[in-house]
Design a protein around this motif. Sequence first.
Motif, PDB file in Angstrom:
ATOM      1  N   ARG A   1     -29.306 -31.027  14.972  1.00 32.46           N
ATOM      2  CA  ARG A   1     -29.896 -29.809  14.739  1.00 32.46           C
ATOM      3  C   ARG A   1     -29.382 -28.574  13.984  1.00 32.46           C
ATOM      4  O   ARG A   1     -28.415 -28.203  14.756  1.00 32.46           O
ATOM      5  N   ASN A   2     -29.364 -28.372  12.996  1.00 34.17           N
ATOM      6  CA  ASN A   2     -28.709 -27.513  11.826  1.00 34.17           C
ATOM      7  C   ASN A   2     -27.151 -27.584  12.010  1.00 34.17           C
ATOM      8  O   ASN A   2     -26.779 -26.798  12.024  1.00 34.17           O
TER       9      ASN A   2
ATOM     10  N   THR B   1     -28.470 -31.567   4.715  1.00 30.68           N
ATOM     11  CA  THR B   1     -29.426 -31.132   4.768  1.00 30.68           C
ATOM     12  C   THR B   1     -30.108 -30.348   3.534  1.00 30.68           C
ATOM     13  O   THR B   1     -31.205 -30.254   3.234  1.00 30.68           O
TER      14      THR B   1
ATOM     15  N   GLN C   1     -33.236 -33.514  10.568  1.00 30.15           N
ATOM     16  CA  GLN C   1     -33.505 -32.295  11.485  1.00 30.15           C
ATOM     17  C   GLN C   1     -34.050 -32.958  12.931  1.00 30.15           C
ATOM     18  O   GLN C   1     -35.087 -33.578  12.705  1.00 30.15           O
TER      19      GLN C   1
END
Length: 490
Positions: free
Chosen positions: A154-155, A354, A188
Amino acid sequence: TGVQTCALPISLVKNKGEQLWVEKRAGKLGNLEKELSNVPNSHSGIGHTRWATHGGPTDSNAHPHLDNDGKLAVIHNGIIENYVELKAELEKRGHKFKSETDTESVAHLLSDARKKHNGDLAAAMREVCQQLRGSFTLLAIHSDDPERIVGARRNSPLVVGVGSNENFLASDVSAFISHTKRALELGQDEIADITPNSIVVTDLAGNVLPQKEYEISWDASAAERGGYEHFMLKEIFEQPKAVADTLIGRLEGLPKDISKQINLKKIEKVVIIACGTAYHSGLVGKYAIEKWGGISVDVELASEFRYREPSVNSKTLVIPVSQSGETMDTLMAMRYAKERGAKIFSVCNTNGSTIPRESDAVLYTHAGPEIAVASTKAFTSQLIAMYLIGLHIGRERGELKKSEAKAIELELSELPAKIEQILETVEPLRELTRKFKDATSMLFLGRHVGFPTALEGALKLKELAYMHAEGFAGGELKHGPIALIDQGTQ
């Protein structure tokens, strides 16, 4: 703070059900290497190095972190923002903590969730991730299922390496490039469940997701020093090739799908967002895009962009610039702009990361891996990308005549050879800089594109020589900075 050198928790495949073999040391990697002479025969493992972010740089705070049974191990990049609340709840349930880290709470949560899901570590990871706040990459392994490693992101970067009878999870492809050039993108909040012969990617609800594979365009030698004293020097001398690779196939026009995704004739403003070195390349991009494209350009520090409620809309083109494609400030600024309808055209070096994945279009720089902390070829290739975008916008909007575009193409095509020539005659420059080694402060001055170059030069001196340095526009020296000049200033 200090560097935490973490362990290699290795599952003993031949002795299923036994506890993990773990070794970890604080400090430099050499501290850990001394302890690895008796690593047991095994087929799976996880390892990690990271700064001490929660608690001091001690052996107990180094990764991996285990559950109270000593059978489940976790490594973690990022921050668990709600770990204090999670830890308090876990302690009420009888869990004992051995470290001061935020990561250990994840190990305990996974241990409980895995028991709840009858030993399914992937299901446990999905449940736990929904309880976590923050940015993280997580990898977990359990000795009862020793050939399985489960990862989540996540990120924070995480990529899957696809091998033959072996698979990998890493934050960067350079970790497994000597074994395979095949990789999978992870999005994500996606969970990767790997064994030596299988890869399953799911979302947090457990839905199996299609796998998007890509091939890494460079080989293992690119991540090695290749006879140079250090990576910084190697990457300085790789600049001609990096520039050539960024230019190849693009001088006469960028891919047509970019124009399909973004109608540049309807764009009224361009905003470039970036951090550090990438920000300086964006400042140069402003000159190129405004001159050739005839459109107003703002260049914003990504870390400040969201906090002043900038004016962006569907007629704004936002260009995020990031070597890794995972720069958090740049990613969050990009998402802010995208939510307000802006078109996103990113510049990035890392395939499948991302920022390009969430963009409408992307221009990959193809600079190859940059191992050194201080950017060299990544910056140079970003400059070329900015010029290519300026050239593309000028063509699309009819601001450049064909003859003007051809002249720019010719100048760009000559750059790799010109950089090569400079590098071949670098020794006099080295001799000159030795005279500055005792300076107390360095001031860099530049005009036009020389101004962003001065900013980048000052940044490089700070990063590499740990000297005070500042960059200024040439005409601004007399407006204050001149007061700083004394006998120790160069």
